[in-house]
Design an enzyme around this catalytic site. Structure first.
Site, PDB file in Angstrom:
ATOM      1  N   CYS A  63      27.269 -10.045  27.274  1.00  0.00           N
ATOM      2  CA  CYS A  63      28.759  -9.811  27.275  1.00  0.00           C
ATOM      3  C   CYS A  63      29.073  -9.691  28.889  1.00  0.00           C
ATOM      4  CB  CYS A  63      29.431  -8.773  26.740  1.00  0.00           C
ATOM      5  SG  CYS A  63      31.109  -8.627  27.008  1.00  0.00           S
ATOM      6  N   CYS A  69      34.172  -2.861  30.938  1.00  0.00           N
ATOM      7  CA  CYS A  69      34.969  -2.671  29.566  1.00  0.00           C
ATOM      8  C   CYS A  69      34.851  -1.472  28.766  1.00  0.00           C
ATOM      9  CB  CYS A  69      34.855  -4.178  28.733  1.00  0.00           C
ATOM     10  SG  CYS A  69      35.725  -3.979  27.111  1.00  0.00           S
ATOM     11  N   CYS A  72      32.440  -1.713  24.280  1.00  0.00           N
ATOM     12  CA  CYS A  72      31.303  -1.429  23.537  1.00  0.00           C
ATOM     13  C   CYS A  72      30.508  -0.239  24.434  1.00  0.00           C
ATOM     14  CB  CYS A  72      30.276  -2.989  23.379  1.00  0.00           C
ATOM     15  SG  CYS A  72      31.072  -3.949  22.060  1.00  0.00           S
ATOM     16  N   CYS A 143      35.413 -11.777  22.745  1.00  0.00           N
ATOM     17  CA  CYS A 143      34.943 -10.578  22.575  1.00  0.00           C
ATOM     18  C   CYS A 143      33.988 -10.647  21.513  1.00  0.00           C
ATOM     19  CB  CYS A 143      35.943  -9.553  22.082  1.00  0.00           C
ATOM     20  SG  CYS A 143      35.243  -8.315  21.536  1.00  0.00           S
ATOM     21  N   GLN A 234      40.244  -0.786   6.738  1.00  0.00           N
ATOM     22  CA  GLN A 234      38.694  -0.862   7.513  1.00  0.00           C
ATOM     23  C   GLN A 234      38.663  -2.167   8.491  1.00  0.00           C
ATOM     24  OE1 GLN A 234      36.558   1.634   7.534  1.00  0.00           O
ATOM     25  NE2 GLN A 234      37.126   3.019   5.907  1.00  0.00           N
ATOM     26  N   TYR A 263      43.111  11.183   0.759  1.00  0.00           N
ATOM     27  CA  TYR A 263      43.227  10.402   2.102  1.00  0.00           C
ATOM     28  C   TYR A 263      43.001   8.821   1.537  1.00  0.00           C
ATOM     29  CZ  TYR A 263      42.150  14.979   4.055  1.00  0.00           C
ATOM     30  OH  TYR A 263      42.071  16.319   4.189  1.00  0.00           O
ATOM     31  N   GLU A 284      47.963  10.414  -0.317  1.00  0.00           N
ATOM     32  CA  GLU A 284      47.944   9.715   0.945  1.00  0.00           C
ATOM     33  C   GLU A 284      49.088  10.078   1.410  1.00  0.00           C
ATOM     34  OE1 GLU A 284      46.103   7.677   3.253  1.00  0.00           O
ATOM     35  OE2 GLU A 284      48.203   7.967   4.422  1.00  0.00           O
ATOM     36  N   CYS A 353      34.159   9.039   9.555  1.00  0.00           N
ATOM     37  CA  CYS A 353      33.809   8.235  10.746  1.00  0.00           C
ATOM     38  C   CYS A 353      33.597   8.899  11.918  1.00  0.00           C
ATOM     39  CB  CYS A 353      35.098   7.602  10.993  1.00  0.00           C
ATOM     40  SG  CYS A 353      36.746   8.247  11.225  1.00  0.00           S
TER      41      CYS A 353
HETATM   42  N1  SAH Z   1      40.118   5.607   2.221  1.00  0.00           N
HETATM   43  C1  SAH Z   1      40.970   4.709   2.835  1.00  0.00           C
HETATM   44  C2  SAH Z   1      41.526   5.306   4.016  1.00  0.00           C
HETATM   45  C3  SAH Z   1      41.015   6.124   4.905  1.00  0.00           C
HETATM   46  S1  SAH Z   1      41.748   6.417   6.606  1.00  0.00           S
HETATM   47  C4  SAH Z   1      40.213   3.272   3.139  1.00  0.00           C
HETATM   48  O1  SAH Z   1      38.998   3.191   3.214  1.00  0.00           O
HETATM   49  O2  SAH Z   1      40.864   2.297   3.686  1.00  0.00           O
HETATM   50  C5  SAH Z   1      42.327   7.890   6.354  1.00  0.00           C
HETATM   51  C6  SAH Z   1      43.627   8.089   5.983  1.00  0.00           C
HETATM   52  O3  SAH Z   1      44.094   9.380   5.788  1.00  0.00           O
HETATM   53  C7  SAH Z   1      44.859   7.352   6.510  1.00  0.00           C
HETATM   54  O4  SAH Z   1      45.193   6.219   5.674  1.00  0.00           O
HETATM   55  C8  SAH Z   1      45.775   8.552   7.150  1.00  0.00           C
HETATM   56  O5  SAH Z   1      47.096   8.034   6.550  1.00  0.00           O
HETATM   57  C9  SAH Z   1      45.690   9.433   5.807  1.00  0.00           C
HETATM   58  N2  SAH Z   1      45.826  10.711   5.999  1.00  0.00           N
HETATM   59  C10 SAH Z   1      45.868  11.295   7.423  1.00  0.00           C
HETATM   60  N3  SAH Z   1      46.112  12.491   7.427  1.00  0.00           N
HETATM   61  C11 SAH Z   1      46.312  12.983   6.067  1.00  0.00           C
HETATM   62  C12 SAH Z   1      46.766  14.235   5.069  1.00  0.00           C
HETATM   63  N4  SAH Z   1      46.890  15.261   5.947  1.00  0.00           N
HETATM   64  N5  SAH Z   1      46.867  13.982   3.870  1.00  0.00           N
HETATM   65  C13 SAH Z   1      46.534  12.702   3.382  1.00  0.00           C
HETATM   66  N6  SAH Z   1      46.315  11.511   3.998  1.00  0.00           N
HETATM   67  C14 SAH Z   1      46.189  11.848   5.313  1.00  0.00           C
END
Ligand code: SAH
Length: 395
Positions: A63, A69, A72, A143, A234, A263, A284, A353
């Site tokens: 790159c 940048c 990465c 990129c 994702q 979540y 969520e 993550c």
């Molecule tokens: N499992 C899903 C999303 C994970 S990302 C996937 O794999 O696609 C994390 C998610 O948690 C986001 O969508 C965000 O909006 C949500 N989030 C963040 N804080 C939260 C809370 N306090 N209660 C519930 N959801 C929450």
């Protein structure tokens, strides 16, 4: 200066007058001459001005923007070294912040380059990414970690007049593409000619469709998912399939279990597991993601899942056989940890993550849940980041 080891961001560590010095683009075992770029009371940051020898783990950097940048971190690592680095990094962090000693053997590595299905480009005279630790924009034409279609769309957009626009977000899925144009003033017809499924303008905090639908569809395994402009999805599609399959494997469902997907975002994990479970509940906080989750349920003709739009910490449902948590980078708040500790669930699968908040949370869960297995998924190849999937059993 001799590089003794790597820090968790993949920078080389050396000691100048006994002060720890983090050196960019330097690998363990390399002997380098450095220039200090940032001198602090407790540490220095530096760049290499001359390499006296090169590590066998060093890869040629493909790159042209790498030195400045902000994207990465690990382009100079051979891929094998990158995977080893991530395993060691997560193990070190779990030990340091969680008191957990676990030998991680498995890292799933879906694709090395061109894996991102989403890119955010800043616009201000130049069009590209922010530089390292700065808001200077680095002009980008190609990129290496985004889907080739994103590079192609970017090059076409750059030929247009970008006045009054401050950010462009491009998302691609198996068959669709979406452009989100963030601007201060209305944009005219100049984008309509672009051959994209969906073009959305974002102005005064509102999304407005310019062309096509206000969503695109992604296909993961046998399922379809709606992606709205502001819902989380994702960024590595192949990686997501690998990740969800690993969660499915760890779940070891027999068809009768009650599963909680905390979540849940647009419902991806819960929907993925629903065919093997008795019933699933997804929780969520983001209304737009929940709306997508409900549409995804319909789109895939799935009946045994329901979604609740609420803060995870308000949930007091009980009797789940399995709880899946996939929180944002900041991890799980104390109230939700208490809920998990009192849930009586036999199994928890923690998708994370950020290994630092993961370690902190696992330390709290240790009272009742022990780590049975950990698999990493290299969702963010060439960057320091890594996804972890942790299987926990009630002791
Ligand atoms: N499992 C899903 C999303 C994970 S990302 C996937 O794999 O696609 C994390 C998610 O948690 C986001 O969508 C965000 O909006 C949500 N989030 C963040 N804080 C939260 C809370 N306090 N209660 C519930 N959801 C929450």
């Amino acid at each position: 200066m001799y590089i003794e080891k790597l820090d968790n961001k993949g920078r080389g560590i050396t000691y100048k007058n006994n002060k720890i010095t983090f050196v960019e683009n330097a690998l363990e075992g390399e002997d380098v001459e450095i220039k200090i770029t940032n001198e602090k009371a407790k540490y220095n940051e530096a760049i290499v001005v001359k390499y006296n020898n090169l590590s066998k783990d060093r890869s040629e950097v493909k790159c042209p923007y790498y030195d400045y940048c902000g994207g990465c971190d690990l382009l100079h690592f051979k891929y094998k070294k990158e995977l080893e680095f991530k395993k060691k990094k997560v193990m070190d962090i779990l030990k340091k912040f969680g008191g957990i000693e676990f030998k991680i053997n498995n890292i799933i590595s879906p694709v090395e380059y061109n894996y991102r299905n989403k890119a955010t480009f800043q616009v201000k005279e130049k069009v590209g990414y922010y530089g390292k630790k700065s808001y200077n924009i680095i002009n980008i034409d190609n990129c290496l970690i985004v889907d080739e279609r994103i590079n192609d769309i970017l090059r076409r957009i750059k030929k247009l007049n970008l006045k009054n626009i401050y950010q462009l977000i491009i998302r691609v899925s198996q068959n669709d593409s979406m452009l989100i144009i963030k601007c201060d003033n209305d944009i005219d017809n100049r984008f309509k000619e672009l051959n994209l499924t969906s073009i959305i303008m974002f102005k005064n905090k509102k999304y407005e469709v310019i062309k096509g639908q206000d969503y695109i569809i992604e296909v993961l395994g046998n399922l379809k998912f709606i992606i709205s402009p502001d819902s989380f999805f994702q960024v590595n599609t192949c990686g997501a399939v690998e990740l969800y399959n690993k969660v499915l494997e760890y779940s070891n469902l027999t068809g009768t279990e009650k599963v909680l997907d905390l979540y849940c975002g647009t419902g991806t994990i819960g929907l993925f597991l629903s065919k093997c479970a008795g019933e699933v509940v997804g929780v969520e906080i983001n209304r737009s993601a929940i709306n997508d989750a409900l549409k995804n349920k319909k789109l895939n003709y799935i009946e045994n899942i329901e979604f609740i739009c609420d803060d995870a910490s308000n949930i007091n449902l009980s009797e789940f056989d399995l709880i899946i948590v996939d929180p944002p980078r900041k991890g799980i708040d104390q109230k939700t940890i208490n809920y998990l500790l009192n849930s009586g669930s036999k199994k928890i699968i923690y998708v994370s993550c950020d290994p630092v908040t993961l370690a902190r949370d696992l330390k709290k869960l240790k009272e009742k849940y022990e780590v049975k297995d950990i698999t990493l998924v290299n969702m963010f190849s060439k960057t320091e980041h890594c996804e972890s999937v942790v299987l926990l059993y009630n002791k």
